[in-house]
Design a protein around this motif. Sequence first.
Motif, short mmCIF file in Angstrom:
data_model
loop_
_atom_site.label_atom_id
_atom_site.label_comp_id
_atom_site.label_asym_id
_atom_site.label_seq_id
_atom_site.Cartn_x
_atom_site.Cartn_y
_atom_site.Cartn_z
N ALA A 186 0.77 -1.36 -0.15
CA ALA A 186 -0.14 0.02 -0.19
C ALA A 186 0.83 1.32 -0.04
CB ALA A 186 -0.84 -0.06 1.41
N ALA A 187 2.12 1.15 0.29
CA ALA A 187 3.07 2.20 0.44
C ALA A 187 3.37 2.82 -1.07
CB ALA A 187 4.25 1.87 1.19
N PRO A 188 3.74 4.01 -1.33
CA PRO A 188 4.34 4.44 -2.36
C PRO A 188 5.66 3.69 -2.88
CG PRO A 188 4.30 6.15 -0.69
CD PRO A 188 3.94 4.94 0.01
N MET A 189 5.74 3.39 -4.41
CA MET A 189 6.92 2.71 -4.76
C MET A 189 8.20 3.22 -4.49
SD MET A 189 5.44 0.46 -6.77
CE MET A 189 7.05 -0.28 -7.85
N CYS A 190 9.31 2.54 -4.08
CA CYS A 190 10.47 2.74 -3.64
C CYS A 190 11.58 2.00 -4.35
CB CYS A 190 10.43 2.32 -1.98
SG CYS A 190 10.22 0.57 -1.78
N ASP A 191 12.72 2.38 -3.85
CA ASP A 191 13.93 1.74 -4.49
C ASP A 191 14.45 0.88 -3.73
OD1 ASP A 191 14.08 3.45 -6.80
OD2 ASP A 191 14.55 5.20 -5.53
N VAL A 192 14.18 0.85 -2.28
CA VAL A 192 14.73 -0.23 -1.41
C VAL A 192 14.06 -0.15 -0.10
CG1 VAL A 192 16.38 1.60 -0.33
CG2 VAL A 192 16.77 -0.94 -0.05
N VAL A 193 13.80 -1.17 0.64
CA VAL A 193 12.81 -1.36 1.83
C VAL A 193 13.79 -1.72 2.97
CG1 VAL A 193 12.14 -3.45 1.07
CG2 VAL A 193 10.88 -2.25 2.82
N LEU A 194 13.71 -0.95 3.98
CA LEU A 194 14.47 -1.17 5.09
C LEU A 194 13.47 -2.03 6.13
CD1 LEU A 194 16.57 1.93 5.85
CD2 LEU A 194 17.05 0.01 4.53
N VAL A 195 14.01 -3.22 6.57
CA VAL A 195 12.93 -3.91 7.73
C VAL A 195 13.55 -3.80 8.93
CG1 VAL A 195 12.06 -6.05 7.96
CG2 VAL A 195 12.22 -5.32 5.80
N ASP A 196 12.78 -3.17 9.93
CA ASP A 196 13.51 -3.26 11.10
C ASP A 196 13.49 -4.45 12.00
OD1 ASP A 196 13.94 -2.40 13.88
OD2 ASP A 196 12.12 -1.07 14.07
N GLY A 197 14.84 -4.91 12.15
CA GLY A 197 14.96 -6.25 12.66
C GLY A 197 15.60 -6.08 14.10
N ARG A 198 15.53 -4.76 14.68
CA ARG A 198 16.40 -4.52 16.09
C ARG A 198 16.12 -5.47 17.01
NH1 ARG A 198 15.36 1.59 16.88
NH2 ARG A 198 13.16 0.64 16.35
N THR A 199 14.62 -5.65 17.14
CA THR A 199 14.26 -6.56 18.44
C THR A 199 13.75 -7.91 17.99
OG1 THR A 199 11.93 -5.83 17.96
CG2 THR A 199 13.33 -4.61 19.43
N GLN A 200 13.66 -8.18 16.78
CA GLN A 200 13.09 -9.59 16.15
C GLN A 200 13.52 -9.80 14.95
OE1 GLN A 200 8.59 -8.93 16.88
NE2 GLN A 200 8.80 -10.67 18.02
N PRO A 201 14.77 -10.23 14.87
CA PRO A 201 15.53 -10.30 13.79
C PRO A 201 14.78 -11.80 12.85
CG PRO A 201 16.95 -11.10 15.56
CD PRO A 201 15.68 -10.23 15.82
N ARG A 202 14.47 -12.50 13.50
CA ARG A 202 13.85 -13.72 12.78
C ARG A 202 12.65 -13.26 12.08
NH1 ARG A 202 16.59 -16.42 17.13
NH2 ARG A 202 17.98 -17.97 16.35
N ALA A 203 11.76 -12.67 12.59
CA ALA A 203 10.43 -12.19 12.17
C ALA A 203 10.79 -11.13 11.23
CB ALA A 203 9.73 -11.34 13.04
N ALA A 204 11.65 -10.27 11.13
CA ALA A 204 12.01 -9.32 10.00
C ALA A 204 12.71 -10.15 8.78
CB ALA A 204 13.25 -8.43 10.57
#
Length: 219
Positions: free
Chosen positions: A38-56
């Motif tokens: 649903a977000a605007p088109m992007c060149d790269v997506v950063l996934v926050d894995g600071r607390t749950q890296p496996r879920a990320a």
Amino acid sequence: MDVLVLTTASDGCVVLPALDLLPHTVHTAPLSVAAFLAAPMCDVVLVDGRTQPRAAAALAGLVVATDRGVPGVAVVDEAALPSVDAGPFAQLVLSGAGPAEVDARLRLSQRHRVQLEPDGVDAPVVIRVGPFELDQHAYTITVEARPLPLTHHEFEVLRALLAHAGRPLSRERLLGVLGGADPSPRAIDCHVRALRSKLGRHRSSIKTVRGLGYLAVTA
């Protein structure tokens, strides 16, 4: 570069403070595939894995599997590095990394960007997926050697699904192959229902992937 940060934080720059010092455009969205689509088109997506890296990592795998071809970069804390599965990620970056390193990793991630469209030269003329055979020159699709009586829109939707078999395509992406003829993404649902009706016992060859769209199964 347009950067999308998937996180539970209210601001993506909280996840990676160095972003605030770089000229990239940063958008923030919740940690879900639906939010990514649903977000605007992007060149790269950063996934926050600071607390749950496996879920990320699991989320990144789903993001990479979508039709957008956007590379994923994991943002992790140093203590979590040993538990991070880097498989679905184009790059890993520490949350405390400086602007120069973050910028370099974002740019390196673009090497992993997926080109979804065939270049027209190397694209196969005939594509076989399960019981289907798509002949792009003859503009025909057969199932078990039987021609399918499809409308133009049904043909284009099924052709897109077969060309990317095994990869879910969003309604918006499928809408794009119709050249804007149908303004609503829900029109794709109507075309898929009509296709399934015509496929008979092979109707399950078009699978609904919740939150992602539709895909043609490969077996």
